[in-house]
Motif scaffolding. Structure first.
Motif, PDB file in Angstrom:
ATOM      1  N   PRO A 207      28.206  41.685  65.471  1.00 52.97           N
ATOM      2  CA  PRO A 207      28.964  41.023  64.403  1.00 52.97           C
ATOM      3  C   PRO A 207      29.309  39.600  64.830  1.00 52.97           C
ATOM      4  O   PRO A 207      29.610  39.360  66.003  1.00 52.97           O
ATOM      5  CB  PRO A 207      30.221  41.887  64.250  1.00 52.97           C
ATOM      6  CG  PRO A 207      30.383  42.551  65.579  1.00 52.97           C
ATOM      7  CD  PRO A 207      29.001  42.709  66.156  1.00 52.97           C
ATOM      8  N   TYR A 208      29.232  38.666  63.898  1.00 51.19           N
ATOM      9  CA  TYR A 208      29.516  37.276  64.258  1.00 51.19           C
ATOM     10  C   TYR A 208      30.327  36.582  63.171  1.00 51.19           C
ATOM     11  O   TYR A 208      30.363  36.997  62.017  1.00 51.19           O
ATOM     12  CB  TYR A 208      28.210  36.516  64.518  1.00 51.19           C
ATOM     13  CG  TYR A 208      27.347  36.290  63.293  1.00 51.19           C
ATOM     14  CD1 TYR A 208      27.485  35.136  62.511  1.00 51.19           C
ATOM     15  CD2 TYR A 208      26.391  37.229  62.910  1.00 51.19           C
ATOM     16  CE1 TYR A 208      26.703  34.929  61.391  1.00 51.19           C
ATOM     17  CE2 TYR A 208      25.603  37.035  61.797  1.00 51.19           C
ATOM     18  CZ  TYR A 208      25.765  35.886  61.033  1.00 51.19           C
ATOM     19  OH  TYR A 208      24.996  35.686  59.909  1.00 51.19           O
ATOM     20  N   ASP A 209      30.975  35.510  63.554  1.00 48.15           N
ATOM     21  CA  ASP A 209      31.793  34.716  62.628  1.00 48.15           C
ATOM     22  C   ASP A 209      30.945  33.658  61.940  1.00 48.15           C
ATOM     23  O   ASP A 209      30.213  32.918  62.603  1.00 48.15           O
ATOM     24  CB  ASP A 209      32.933  34.012  63.380  1.00 48.15           C
ATOM     25  CG  ASP A 209      34.060  34.963  63.742  1.00 48.15           C
ATOM     26  OD1 ASP A 209      34.365  35.839  62.931  1.00 48.15           O
ATOM     27  OD2 ASP A 209      34.636  34.819  64.846  1.00 48.15           O
ATOM     28  N   GLU A 210      31.078  33.603  60.619  1.00 47.33           N
ATOM     29  CA  GLU A 210      30.407  32.544  59.864  1.00 47.33           C
ATOM     30  C   GLU A 210      31.169  31.236  60.035  1.00 47.33           C
ATOM     31  O   GLU A 210      32.404  31.225  60.123  1.00 47.33           O
ATOM     32  CB  GLU A 210      30.338  32.915  58.388  1.00 47.33           C
ATOM     33  CG  GLU A 210      29.503  34.138  58.077  1.00 47.33           C
ATOM     34  CD  GLU A 210      29.555  34.461  56.594  1.00 47.33           C
ATOM     35  OE1 GLU A 210      28.657  34.007  55.872  1.00 47.33           O
ATOM     36  OE2 GLU A 210      30.492  35.159  56.168  1.00 47.33           O
ATOM     37  N   ASP A 211      30.454  30.158  60.062  1.00 50.35           N
ATOM     38  CA  ASP A 211      31.076  28.857  60.283  1.00 50.35           C
ATOM     39  C   ASP A 211      32.114  28.490  59.226  1.00 50.35           C
ATOM     40  O   ASP A 211      33.143  27.905  59.537  1.00 50.35           O
ATOM     41  CB  ASP A 211      29.993  27.761  60.333  1.00 50.35           C
ATOM     42  CG  ASP A 211      29.171  27.827  61.608  1.00 50.35           C
ATOM     43  OD1 ASP A 211      29.617  28.488  62.571  1.00 50.35           O
ATOM     44  OD2 ASP A 211      28.072  27.237  61.639  1.00 50.35           O
ATOM     45  N   LEU A 212      31.843  28.806  57.976  1.00 43.94           N
ATOM     46  CA  LEU A 212      32.710  28.356  56.884  1.00 43.94           C
ATOM     47  C   LEU A 212      33.724  29.401  56.431  1.00 43.94           C
ATOM     48  O   LEU A 212      34.389  29.209  55.419  1.00 43.94           O
ATOM     49  CB  LEU A 212      31.849  27.915  55.690  1.00 43.94           C
ATOM     50  CG  LEU A 212      30.854  26.783  55.978  1.00 43.94           C
ATOM     51  CD1 LEU A 212      30.043  26.436  54.734  1.00 43.94           C
ATOM     52  CD2 LEU A 212      31.588  25.533  56.492  1.00 43.94           C
ATOM     53  N   VAL A 213      33.850  30.506  57.149  1.00 40.52           N
ATOM     54  CA  VAL A 213      34.811  31.554  56.790  1.00 40.52           C
ATOM     55  C   VAL A 213      35.952  31.559  57.799  1.00 40.52           C
ATOM     56  O   VAL A 213      35.727  31.681  59.005  1.00 40.52           O
ATOM     57  CB  VAL A 213      34.141  32.949  56.756  1.00 40.52           C
ATOM     58  CG1 VAL A 213      35.179  34.034  56.477  1.00 40.52           C
ATOM     59  CG2 VAL A 213      33.060  32.975  55.681  1.00 40.52           C
ATOM     60  N   GLU A 214      37.176  31.399  57.288  1.00 39.66           N
ATOM     61  CA  GLU A 214      38.341  31.409  58.157  1.00 39.66           C
ATOM     62  C   GLU A 214      38.772  32.852  58.420  1.00 39.66           C
ATOM     63  O   GLU A 214      39.237  33.541  57.524  1.00 39.66           O
ATOM     64  CB  GLU A 214      39.493  30.629  57.510  1.00 39.66           C
ATOM     65  CG  GLU A 214      40.725  30.533  58.393  1.00 39.66           C
ATOM     66  CD  GLU A 214      41.842  29.720  57.759  1.00 39.66           C
ATOM     67  OE1 GLU A 214      42.955  29.701  58.304  1.00 39.66           O
ATOM     68  OE2 GLU A 214      41.590  29.097  56.685  1.00 39.66           O
ATOM     69  N   ARG A 215      38.595  33.311  59.652  1.00 44.70           N
ATOM     70  CA  ARG A 215      38.947  34.693  59.996  1.00 44.70           C
ATOM     71  C   ARG A 215      40.230  34.706  60.806  1.00 44.70           C
ATOM     72  O   ARG A 215      40.344  34.050  61.825  1.00 44.70           O
ATOM     73  CB  ARG A 215      37.826  35.352  60.809  1.00 44.70           C
ATOM     74  CG  ARG A 215      38.140  36.800  61.199  1.00 44.70           C
ATOM     75  CD  ARG A 215      36.981  37.430  61.947  1.00 44.70           C
ATOM     76  NE  ARG A 215      36.709  36.793  63.225  1.00 44.70           N
ATOM     77  CZ  ARG A 215      37.368  37.072  64.349  1.00 44.70           C
ATOM     78  NH1 ARG A 215      38.325  37.964  64.347  1.00 44.70           N
ATOM     79  NH2 ARG A 215      37.047  36.451  65.462  1.00 44.70           N
ATOM     80  N   TYR A 216      41.220  35.490  60.313  1.00 44.30           N
ATOM     81  CA  TYR A 216      42.461  35.637  61.045  1.00 44.30           C
ATOM     82  C   TYR A 216      42.244  36.602  62.202  1.00 44.30           C
ATOM     83  O   TYR A 216      41.287  37.372  62.223  1.00 44.30           O
ATOM     84  CB  TYR A 216      43.578  36.135  60.134  1.00 44.30           C
ATOM     85  CG  TYR A 216      44.047  35.116  59.109  1.00 44.30           C
ATOM     86  CD1 TYR A 216      43.300  33.979  58.824  1.00 44.30           C
ATOM     87  CD2 TYR A 216      45.232  35.286  58.409  1.00 44.30           C
ATOM     88  CE1 TYR A 216      43.720  33.055  57.897  1.00 44.30           C
ATOM     89  CE2 TYR A 216      45.670  34.366  57.469  1.00 44.30           C
ATOM     90  CZ  TYR A 216      44.902  33.246  57.224  1.00 44.30           C
ATOM     91  OH  TYR A 216      45.327  32.322  56.297  1.00 44.30           O
ATOM     92  N   SER A 217      43.158  36.598  63.173  1.00 36.13           N
ATOM     93  CA  SER A 217      42.993  37.411  64.383  1.00 36.13           C
ATOM     94  C   SER A 217      42.960  38.906  64.097  1.00 36.13           C
ATOM     95  O   SER A 217      42.403  39.678  64.873  1.00 36.13           O
ATOM     96  CB  SER A 217      44.126  37.108  65.378  1.00 36.13           C
ATOM     97  OG  SER A 217      45.388  37.428  64.809  1.00 36.13           O
TER      98      SER A 217
END
Length: 584
Positions: free
Chosen positions: A560-570
């Motif tokens: 699983p990875y974080d998208e550049d333009l999506v703000e993910r909270y902790s």
């Protein structure tokens, strides 16, 4: 701390002009009226016990699968929630909720007056004098202007002209802070020769530097042929403190830039030895360096990094995910193929069809977590000063004599989810819908909820008590310890409803392993209400069926990875995955 130039004439020679590159970086009930054992009047508890019915695990699962869909007959509901709505912990979900429920706007600060425009080209002495005259701020001009220039990443040449002006006015003396800010700009613009000049000056005049100066010098030196001196500066930092993850990152990057792989891995192991979580950029650097390299030992170390991400529930960014994909596909003779994809609600990968690990805790994990929660969160802690040990004990006895529940409801929290609706009506709607599915319910509330009022109607609360077991605590008590205790005591099938994300309780747990197990349990057990309209079905947000963590079967990896333009909270998890499988 200051530095004195011995001769102002040497200043232009020392600060050579160099070109720079600017880079952007759900029955009946029995009511028990119990008096306090000491017989003190008004110290009373109300419990409502619903007569026992068989445990309905199937109904709980049906609820999770179907409760999210509005009735087909609902009309005029333009806000029906799609079956594809994200789960409570999906990356970006909190951001969307905040946008749907905007808070009052912050007061706009008045613009700062009497500021001056930063120069875009080097100034001579007279021009700096004039700029200082025009400055109306209360701060020291030299410190203010140098801070602004560092903040705005001004040209190195402009900063150099500032230092020349300051030195000329102060008999060759330039403050240490000004020198460090100049060094910052040289490092930012990768003016390596300038960095070395400042390094030589500081090395000559100061026996030791504070960590900020050392960190800047490390970052600047790694790009030069004198990069090993950055390792000496790292040793200087170790004498007074554990170097930061950024310090280690810079030195590792320097080693890799100069092909010293052994030093890079040694520094990485040293970093882990300090229990410091490395920067994701550091891990990415190892993957970037390993492209096209056929080295089993190096490859095994990279796979260990992926297991480190799993064990610490870390998620690479989009760029890092691309580096991982590129490395796998570049390994000679391995024939790996990667693709970016998503996971279906069933837990099946859309890319390769494999089933992702379940979010459900194993019996061993569940018993471990249950013990830790009961001991470290519920029984211990000054955070529950509002809940007396006597009341918690009475609640534990209450739960002990009840059959296991299917769903535990934070009554006050749920009742206040829709501010425009009457609290008792909201709670009754939720309980009634769940009761129709023959689920064994427990509603946790406070005594004031039983008093007749505009927000709490007695007849509605009596209807709640007929459909669910209830426990009403003192008005000053904390709800969460009761919620966690009842849910965990009921077993691994039991779900709970609250909009509280339990971050404080997770933080109270003693170690990272327990915190990760708690979050995994929470994701698989917390139901969230996302829609309620009068006369229509309550809409619940779906619960994750799979665990969002790096995993492998040997011939496949799912990351699983974080998208550049999506703000993910902790407290959220990514929704995008890198699927890697070996060609056959």
């Amino acid at each position: 701390m200051t530095f004195c130039f011995t001769g102002i004439r040497s200043f232009p020679k020392l600060w050579k002009s160099n070109p720079y590159l600017g880079l952007g970086p759900a029955h009946s009930s029995v009511c028990l009226f119990l008096k306090d054992c000491y017989g003190i009047r008004n110290q009373q508890k109300w419990f409502s016990l619903k007569t026992a019915s068989p445990q309905n695990t199937k109904a709980v699962n049906l609820l999770i699968a179907k409760a999210q869909y509005p009735r087909k007959g609902d009309k005029g509901n333009k806000k029906q929630v799609s079956s594809d709505s994200p789960h409570l912990f999906a990356a970006g979900a909190a951001k969307k909720r905040s946008q749907m429920n905007p808070q009052s706007k912050d007061h706009v600060l008045s613009p700062v007056r009497d500021t001056i425009q930063l120069p875009t080209k080097p100034l001579n002495s007279e021009e700096w004098d004039k700029l200082k005259e025009d400055f109306k701020g209360k701060a020291n001009f030299e410190n203010w202007i140098s801070s602004q220039m560092a903040h705005c990443r001004s040209s190195v040449d402009v900063a150099k002209s500032l230092l020349a002006w300051v030195a000329a006015k102060n008999n060759g003396i330039i403050g240490y802070d000004l020198l460090v800010k100049y060094l910052y700009l040289c490092v930012f613009h990768k003016q390596t020769s300038e960095v070395i000049d400042v390094y030589e000056i500081m090395k000559t005049r100061y026996k030791s530097l504070e960590s900020g100066g050392n960190s800047l010098l490390i970052r600047g030196l790694i790009h030069s042929d004198r990069w090993r001196e950055a390792l000496l500066l790292l040793e200087d930092i170790k004498k007074v403190m554990i170097p930061s993850k950024k310090n280690y990152h810079d030195c590792i990057q320097g080693a890799l830039l100069h092909q010293d792989v052994k030093t890079a891995w040694d520094l990485y192991q040293e970093l882990l030895g300090h229990d410091v979580v490395p920067m994701l950029e550091t891990l990415k650097a190892f993957f970037d360096f390993g492209k096209d390299i056929k080295d089993d030992q190096y490859s095994n170390k990279l796979l260990d990094i992926l297991l480190y991400l799993r064990n610490n529930q870390l998620y690479p960014g989009e760029s890092f995910a691309h580096s991982i994909k590129t490395w796998f596909e570049s390994v000679p003779g391995e024939q790996w193929k990667g693709q970016f994809t998503t996971i279906q609600k069933s837990g099946q990968c859309l890319g390769c069809g494999k089933t992702i690990e379940s979010i459900r805790l194993s019996p061993e994990e569940y018993e471990f977590l249950k013990g830790k929660i009961l001991r470290d969160v519920i029984d211990g802690g000054d955070q529950y000063k509002k809940t007396t040990p006597q009341e918690l004990k009475r609640f534990q006895n209450f739960v002990k004599h009840c059959p296991p529940f299917d769903i535990v409801i934070d009554g006050l929290n749920v009742a206040k989810m829709f501010p425009k609706a009457r609290e008792s009506q909201v709670l009754l709607d939720v309980v009634s819908q769940l009761a129709k599915q023959n689920l064994r319910l427990l509603v946790l509330g406070r005594k004031h909820m039983l008093r007749q009022g505009s927000r709490w109607r007695r007849d509605e609360m009596e209807m709640v008590q007929k459909q669910a077991s209830c426990f009403f605590a003192d008005n000053i008590s904390e709800d969460d310890p009761f919620l966690l205790y009842a849910t965990l005591h009921s077993g691994n099938h039991c779900k709970f409803i609250t909009k509280d994300l339990m971050r404080d309780h997770k933080a109270c747990l003693p170690d990272a392993k327990t915190q990760r197990l708690f979050f995994k349990w929470q994701q698989g057990h917390q139901l969230a209400i996302i829609n309620r309209l009068p006369g229509s079905k309550i809409t619940f947000q779906r619960i994750l069926s799979h665990d969002t963590v790096v995993q492998t079967t040997g011939d496949s990896w799912h990351i699983p990875y974080d998208e550049d333009l999506v703000e993910r909270y902790s407290y959220e998890v990514p929704t995008k995955w890198l699927c890697l499988h070996r060609k056959t």
